[in-house]
Design a protein around this motif. Structure first.
Motif, PDB file in Angstrom:
ATOM      1  N   MET A  99       0.809  -1.230   0.000  1.00 35.12           N
ATOM      2  CA  MET A  99       0.000   0.000   0.000  1.00 35.12           C
ATOM      3  C   MET A  99       0.838   1.274   0.000  1.00 35.12           C
ATOM      4  SD  MET A  99      -3.391  -0.452   0.219  1.00 35.12           S
ATOM      5  CE  MET A  99      -4.179   0.648   1.388  1.00 35.12           C
ATOM      6  N   GLU A 100       2.084   1.174   0.465  1.00 30.05           N
ATOM      7  CA  GLU A 100       2.906   2.390   0.517  1.00 30.05           C
ATOM      8  C   GLU A 100       3.172   2.927  -0.893  1.00 30.05           C
ATOM      9  OE1 GLU A 100       4.280  -0.564   0.847  1.00 30.05           O
ATOM     10  OE2 GLU A 100       6.100  -0.539  -0.366  1.00 30.05           O
ATOM     11  N   GLN A 101       2.926   2.080  -1.894  1.00 27.81           N
ATOM     12  CA  GLN A 101       3.130   2.505  -3.275  1.00 27.81           C
ATOM     13  C   GLN A 101       2.141   3.594  -3.691  1.00 27.81           C
ATOM     14  OE1 GLN A 101       5.493   1.338  -5.421  1.00 27.81           O
ATOM     15  NE2 GLN A 101       6.360  -0.015  -3.877  1.00 27.81           N
ATOM     16  N   GLN A 102       0.983   3.667  -3.005  1.00 23.53           N
ATOM     17  CA  GLN A 102      -0.006   4.659  -3.415  1.00 23.53           C
ATOM     18  C   GLN A 102       0.175   5.998  -2.707  1.00 23.53           C
ATOM     19  OE1 GLN A 102      -3.150   5.547  -1.356  1.00 23.53           O
ATOM     20  NE2 GLN A 102      -1.787   4.885   0.272  1.00 23.53           N
ATOM     21  N   LEU A 103       1.199   6.106  -1.867  1.00 21.31           N
ATOM     22  CA  LEU A 103       1.412   7.372  -1.166  1.00 21.31           C
ATOM     23  C   LEU A 103       1.793   8.479  -2.152  1.00 21.31           C
ATOM     24  CD1 LEU A 103       3.394   6.090   1.919  1.00 21.31           C
ATOM     25  CD2 LEU A 103       1.121   7.067   1.937  1.00 21.31           C
ATOM     26  N   ASN A 104       1.324   9.660  -1.851  1.00 21.88           N
ATOM     27  CA  ASN A 104       1.640  10.811  -2.691  1.00 21.88           C
ATOM     28  C   ASN A 104       3.075  11.260  -2.415  1.00 21.88           C
ATOM     29  OD1 ASN A 104       1.740  13.195  -4.058  1.00 21.88           O
ATOM     30  ND2 ASN A 104      -0.077  14.087  -3.126  1.00 21.88           N
ATOM     31  N   PRO A 105       3.945  11.249  -3.421  1.00 16.52           N
ATOM     32  CA  PRO A 105       5.348  11.622  -3.163  1.00 16.52           C
ATOM     33  C   PRO A 105       5.533  13.115  -2.928  1.00 16.52           C
ATOM     34  CG  PRO A 105       5.022  11.201  -5.490  1.00 16.52           C
ATOM     35  CD  PRO A 105       3.734  10.857  -4.816  1.00 16.52           C
TER      36      PRO A 105
END
Lengths: 203, 280
Positions: free
Chosen positions: B159-165
């Motif tokens: 899920m950390e892949q969907q965090l806004n950079p």
């Protein structure tokens, strides 16, 4: 402008060409001020001894930049149009190295990556923390393009934060790139419009 | 305004908005929320969770009041004389009001919260030491504290892949709040800078306004006379730094604009448009 003024005022006495001389002096002053403003960037100060970052291929920056005079932005082409400078795709390397220096072991290494359809796993050397918003494009616009800095000398601007890459083989981090480094440069270059607002960089 | 500037001009900086405020502003971002259009669907809140990497705390912590929703929908049952379902709920989206004279700013011991030249009430996570003074001094209760480190529980792999950079993930001990989607403002301003032009009205759209199905939320710059927000503020006679004392005496039904806790003189940047009810 300066040269032209020199021609119309070849050592004439002040009394004879008083007005012209005054005009000349004012214009000389103004043009020298304009010159001063144009190149009046205070480079950031500070040094850092970065650890060697082993790269898959020992890329020689010195041969490319110093010996062959290739512009930084030829390979790091995204610097002038995005946040990150970017690492060139292997196709860009192969654009030249299909024919140039194909007998060298490093190029043969590269060609192998190319033929295997793999990218060399380059390691990032200059990295700022994730909570920092840094854009290459804005820095290049302000420091180079807006000041009509000759684009062929852009490596001098890059050297502010990346050091003397010209004389390195693989890049090494030689500037601290920490908050003090950024803030001191921003304070010194306030007149160029360097912002001092925390939220410009902190995200 | 830099920290240096804040410390050197502390008394100027704390000047109330009625005396002209703190800054030479570049922008003054503001909102207008039409409560008549708000259907209480919580889309804004959900969009905010997605955009701003908000931690999902779970039921138990939510009950303790430790939820991290920067944008919440407050629900009121105001037509007391009617029975459900005739009694209609009214909704009010509540987020940081980006006050011009914010009460949270002077109490921060480390100047982690300060006013930007954009008229935003900034929160610098790296400076924050978690004293929670700001939250306790906020009349709107819109500041949220990270009592725990939610990274592992909120975004289990992958899920950390969907965090806004574009916005950092806050850790334990840090205060956070609505930023008016400062990352979007920053992106638009960078783009405008690269193209040598001013920021246009309607270019910056915060996640909540983008997600709102009824377009109840309008965002813009009140320094730009032509912006939709400016026009709405003007139309409803809501003015910065002016407390509409006459509001209660107002007879004109067309003037629906008000700002919450205006009487505290905090100069909020969010104008609400009252819901229109039939007189029974």
């Amino acid at each position: 402008m300066v040269v032209k003024n020199r021609l119309i005022n070849p050592g004439a006495g002040f009394a004879r060409t008083g007005l012209a001389g005054m005009v000349f002096l004012v214009m000389l002053l103004m043009s020298s001020m304009a010159m001063a403003v144009k190149y009046d960037v205070v480079p950031p100060s500070g040094t850092h001894t970065g650890e060697d970052v082993p790269q898959p291929i020992e890329f020689p920056h010195d041969i490319h930049v110093k010996d062959n005079d290739i512009n930084c932005m030829y390979c790091h082409t995204y610097a002038r149009r995005s946040k990150v400078a970017g690492i060139p795709p292997t196709s860009k390397c192969m654009g030249c190295h299909k024919v140039i220096a194909t007998d060298k072991p490093r190029i043969q290494q590269l060609t192998k990556y190319w033929e295997d359809k793999e990218s060399p796993p380059w390691k990032k050397v200059h990295d700022v923390p994730d909570f920092v918003h840094f854009t290459h494009e804005k820095h290049l616009k302000t420091l180079a393009f807006d000041r009509e800095f000759p684009v062929e000398d852009v490596k001098e601007i890059c050297a502010f934060c990346h050091g003397d890459v010209e004389n390195m083989t693989v890049a090494n981090k030689v500037k601290p790139l920490n908050m003090g480094f950024c803030v001191n440069c921003h304070i010194a270059n306030k007149d160029l419009g360097a912002p001092g607002d925390c939220w410009k960089c902190h995200k | 305004m830099s920290l240096d500037n804040i410390l050197n001009h502390w008394s100027d900086y704390r000047k109330g908005s009625e005396e002209g405020g703190h800054h030479d502003y570049e922008h003054r971002w503001a909102m207008a929320i039409n409560l008549d259009l708000c259907i209480g669907c919580n889309a804004c809140s959900t969009a905010c969770y997605a955009e701003n990497n908000l931690a999902v705390v779970g039921k138990e912590k939510f009950e303790k009041g430790q939820a991290m929703h920067w944008m919440r929908i407050e629900r009121y049952w105001d037509q007391q004389e009617l029975e459900h379902p005739e009694q209609g709920a009214s909704f009010l989206p509540m987020m940081c009001q980006q006050c011009g004279a914010a009460t949270c700013e002077p109490v921060c011991p480390v100047a982690a919260t300060y006013h930007t030249p954009d008229g935003l009430n900034a929160q610098v996570y790296n400076r924050c030491i978690g004293s929670r003074y700001c939250s306790n001094n906020c009349p709107f209760r819109v500041r949220y504290f990270n009592f725990y480190s939610y990274y592992e529980s909120s975004w289990p792999e992958p899920m950390e892949q969907q965090l806004n950079p574009d916005i950092s993930v806050r850790d334990k001990g840090v205060m956070e709040k609505c930023t008016f989607c400062v990352q979007r403002i920053r992106t638009v301003k960078d783009k405008a800078f690269m193209e040598d032009r001013p920021v246009q009205d309607g270019e910056v759209v915060p996640a909540c306004a983008q997600a709102c199905p009824t377009s109840a939320i309008v965002f813009g710059d009140t320094m730009d006379e032509g912006s939709v927000v400016s026009k709405l503020w003007k139309k409803h006679q809501v003015e910065r730094g002016v407390y509409q004392k006459t509001k209660l005496a107002k007879k004109d039904a067309d003037l629906r604009g008000y700002r919450i806790f205006e009487e505290l003189n905090v100069d909020p940047s969010v104008m609400y448009l009252e819901r229109v009810r039939e007189d029974i």
